[in-house]
Design a protein around this motif. Structure first.
Motif, mmCIF file in Angstrom:
data_model
loop_
_atom_site.group_PDB
_atom_site.id
_atom_site.type_symbol
_atom_site.label_atom_id
_atom_site.label_comp_id
_atom_site.label_asym_id
_atom_site.label_seq_id
_atom_site.Cartn_x
_atom_site.Cartn_y
_atom_site.Cartn_z
ATOM 1 N N PHE A 502 0.837 -1.201 0.000
ATOM 2 C CA PHE A 502 0.000 0.000 0.000
ATOM 3 C C PHE A 502 0.864 1.241 0.000
ATOM 4 O O PHE A 502 2.024 1.217 0.401
ATOM 5 N N ASP A 503 0.269 2.308 -0.499
ATOM 6 C CA ASP A 503 0.924 3.616 -0.524
ATOM 7 C C ASP A 503 0.288 4.526 0.511
ATOM 8 O O ASP A 503 -0.902 4.412 0.801
ATOM 9 N N ARG A 504 1.105 5.432 1.027
ATOM 10 C CA ARG A 504 0.593 6.542 1.839
ATOM 11 C C ARG A 504 1.086 7.791 1.134
ATOM 12 O O ARG A 504 2.295 7.965 0.964
ATOM 13 N N SER A 505 0.202 8.629 0.708
ATOM 14 C CA SER A 505 0.699 9.828 0.048
ATOM 15 C C SER A 505 0.046 11.063 0.630
ATOM 16 O O SER A 505 -1.039 10.990 1.220
ATOM 17 N N ALA A 506 0.736 12.159 0.475
ATOM 18 C CA ALA A 506 0.228 13.449 0.940
ATOM 19 C C ALA A 506 0.670 14.479 -0.086
ATOM 20 O O ALA A 506 1.702 14.296 -0.742
ATOM 21 N N PRO A 507 -0.103 15.555 -0.235
ATOM 22 C CA PRO A 507 0.214 16.531 -1.285
ATOM 23 C C PRO A 507 1.620 17.103 -1.137
ATOM 24 O O PRO A 507 2.045 17.462 -0.028
ATOM 25 N N GLY A 511 6.334 10.040 -2.082
ATOM 26 C CA GLY A 511 5.428 8.967 -1.695
ATOM 27 C C GLY A 511 6.086 7.970 -0.749
ATOM 28 O O GLY A 511 7.319 7.916 -0.622
ATOM 29 N N PHE A 512 5.251 7.198 -0.104
ATOM 30 C CA PHE A 512 5.716 6.161 0.820
ATOM 31 C C PHE A 512 4.991 4.887 0.456
ATOM 32 O O PHE A 512 3.776 4.896 0.212
ATOM 33 N N ARG A 513 5.729 3.807 0.407
ATOM 34 C CA ARG A 513 5.088 2.506 0.147
ATOM 35 C C ARG A 513 5.534 1.490 1.184
ATOM 36 O O ARG A 513 6.689 1.500 1.624
ATOM 37 N N CYS A 514 4.607 0.621 1.542
ATOM 38 C CA CYS A 514 4.937 -0.491 2.445
ATOM 39 C C CYS A 514 4.602 -1.784 1.714
ATOM 40 O O CYS A 514 3.517 -1.906 1.129
ATOM 41 N N SER A 556 10.674 4.819 -0.126
ATOM 42 C CA SER A 556 10.346 6.174 -0.556
ATOM 43 C C SER A 556 10.122 6.079 -2.059
ATOM 44 O O SER A 556 10.977 5.569 -2.788
ATOM 45 N N VAL A 557 8.972 6.531 -2.522
ATOM 46 C CA VAL A 557 8.581 6.302 -3.912
ATOM 47 C C VAL A 557 8.516 7.633 -4.653
ATOM 48 O O VAL A 557 7.930 8.596 -4.156
#
Ligand code: NOJ
Ligand code: CA
Length: 559
Positions: A502-507, A511-514, A556-557
């Motif tokens: 899954f990704d966690r993103s914020a404007p 990006g962050f992926r796990c 870190s994506v």
């Protein structure tokens, strides 16, 4: 003239509530650090170890009960809610702990036990001494028995710890205790009980605590008339199913009252519910905007280690809490359940609480436990870490019966009984027990395994790849990475079978992926980004990583 990009005026966002994505560390005081060599951890012991918790990178601590108590249920039987049991120290020690924690930037949450008191509480002692008709009996649930001579309990409710939930006193009346006989349930219909707890809240808030963990938060209100539950067969008491004594709608009125008190104090004082309810939607009721702030996600804790079920429970949890605008509160271990390094290797049936654990391969358990921790800490919302999980401690499954102190252990039919295995004192340093838990030569109230020398804090601190360093790194990234700040920003990424991604993103931020491998085989996953953290060794080459089973990677994506 070149086009100029004019940034829109920025409106300063209000500071996010600290608790929405906080990591809170549970201290089980009797097992954390012993300052005086009596083999039982205490408040001065905790105070001395606060720098360790600051360095670990948690935001707050939750302390299990340290109040005056005969210790029939390790302090969850409180005889005086406004004082500290001498085995743990004094109120002055509590104040020192709170001040010391605040000075290090750590908040302090204390346990509140409102469902029942100790049978040595003044009210209960008076209820017994004054006999039937005493006004103090109304503050508990006293009833005549059934049968010709009142020899049968008033109803068929079972105690969570085994046996009936009723005990008969000498004058023939019975009193209700959903837990041990030494823990009589309060009658929350009585105004004196409600008033008393409001003043107890204020007592600790005035002393500076940042919040409360509410014990048996789903239990205080009982259905009028205390109706029988009938023959339920295999009935799991804490979790599933409707019952006349758990999760009644009336409890929410109490929490609305408490929320008003919490909100009177500066600095966002919070409460977290220990509420076992049949569905996540019912759990969400406890964290509606005008009630408590957090509720432990026991459904997640009890979910098996497979990608399909984990994804489903994560989705369901986020959706249920979203309904009420609350964050999800993830937790994998606490003082009532088998430690997750051991538990996740086993098939858990029914509630995860208090079950007997069987032996697992320690190395495999640790690998999976670390992967699970890295997954939990990557999820949006708050998370609770139970002392020792940052060391990768396994459940101690071979405690001798004579060492066991869980009150349910000797009540064969009870739900709990094996909780001592997760309560063994923390190894801090050295080659021999008590491993720095207390002064050399002092003991520990439960024996520590010989193998724990290599799991001590000293043995792991600064050692690359150790579980302690994994937690420190994870908590530092979690604190600093802006993609991990929002509390509801999870997007699934398609992945091969057995893999959860899954990704966690914020404007405006990277990006962050796990990525987690919950399958049995290593899986090629290419190179989604730069590795931030890995819960275990990886295989393959930098451009085509092979993710071994039971391994989690944070990336870190590029966006
Ligand atoms: C839940 C607590 O976590 C557990 O340790 C205790 O035995 C019961 N509530 C009763 O207070
Ligand atoms: Ca001590």
């Amino acid at each position: 003239m070149t086009d100029q990009l004019i940034a829109p005026p920025t409106v300063e966002a209000p500071p996010a509530s600290w608790w929405r994505n906080a990591v809170i560390y549970q201290i089980y005081p009797r097992s954390f650090a012993d300052s005086n060599g009596d083999g039982i951890g205490d408040l001065p012991g905790i105070s001395r170890r606060l720098p360790y918790l600051r360095d670990l990178g948690v935001d707050a601590v939750w302390l299990s009960p340290f109040y005056a108590s005969p210790q029939a249920d390790a302090g969850y039987d409180v005889s005086d809610y406004r004082t500290v049991d001498p085995i743990f120290g004094t109120v002055a020690d509590a104040e020192e702990l709170i001040t010391g924690a605040h000075a290090l930037g750590l908040r302090v949450i204390v346990d509140l036990v409102p469902n029942h008191s100790s049978d040595q509480h003044d009210w209960f002692k008076r209820a017994i001494a004054e006999g039937p008709g005493s006004p103090f009996r109304d503050r508990y649930h006293f009833r005549p028995g059934q049968g010709a001579d009142g020899e049968l309990p008033p109803n068929d409710w079972p105690s969570i710890f085994g046996g009936p939930a009723w005990t008969r006193v000498e004058d023939g009346e019975w009193y209700l205790h959903l837990f041990a006989p030494e823990q009589p349930d309060f009658n929350w219909e009585h105004p004196a009980v409600r008033d008393e707890f409001k003043t107890i809240l204020r007592f600790w808030l005035d002393l500076g605590v940042d919040g409360f963990r509410v014990d048996v938060a789903h239990g205080m209100v009982k259905e009028a008339g205390l109706p029988d539950i009938g023959d339920t067969g295999e009935w799991h008491l804490l979790g599933a199913g409707e019952s006349p004594f758990f999760d009644r709608d009336g409890v929410h009125e109490i929490y609305r009252d408490w929320r008003r008190i919490l909100d009177e104090y500066p600095g966002e004082r919070i409460a977290v519910a220990e509420a076992w309810a049949p569905t996540l939607a019912r759990v969400a009721n406890y964290v509606r905007g005008d009630e408590l702030h957090q509720a432990f996600n026991f459904s997640y804790l009890g979910t098996a280690w497979n990608a399909h079920e984990q994804r489903a429970i994560i989705d369901e949890s986020l959706a249920a809490m979203r309904e009420v605008g609350a964050p999800t509160t993830w937790t994998l271990s606490n003082h009532d359940v088998v430690r997750h390094t051991t538990r996740l290797m086993q098939k858990v049936e029914g509630d995860a609480a208090g079950r007997k654990a069987t032996a697992v391969d320690d190395e495999a358990g640790l690998r999976r436990g670390r992967a699970a921790s890295a997954l939990m800490l990557a999820l949006p919302g708050s998370a609770y870490v139970y002392q020792g999980e940052e060391l990768g401690l396994p459940e101690v499954i071979d405690l001798p019966p004579e060492a066991r102190q869980d009150p349910a252990f000797h009540r064969a039919t009870g739900q709990d009984g094996y909780r001592d295995g997760c309560r063994v004192p923390i190894p801090w340093s050295g080659a021999e027990a008590p491993y720095g838990f207390g002064p050399d030569g002092g003991g520990s109230w439960l024996p520590q395994p010989e193998s724990w020398a290599r799991l001590s804090v000293a043995a792991q601190a600064g050692v690359p790849g150790s579980t302690l360093e994994l937690y420190r790194a994870a908590l530092a990234i979690r604190r600093d990475n802006p993609a991990l700040a929002p509390t509801d920003n999870l997007t699934w990424v398609s992945a091969p079978a057995g893999i959860l991604a899954f990704d966690r993103s914020a404007p405006g931020v990277p990006g962050f992926r796990c990525t987690v491998n919950m399958g049995a085989e290593p899986v090629e996953i290419g190179r989604p980004g730069e590795i931030l953290l890995a819960s275990g060794p990886l295989e393959g080459d930098p451009d085509n990583i092979i993710l071994p089973p039971d391994t989690t990677v944070w990336w870190s994506v590029a966006r």
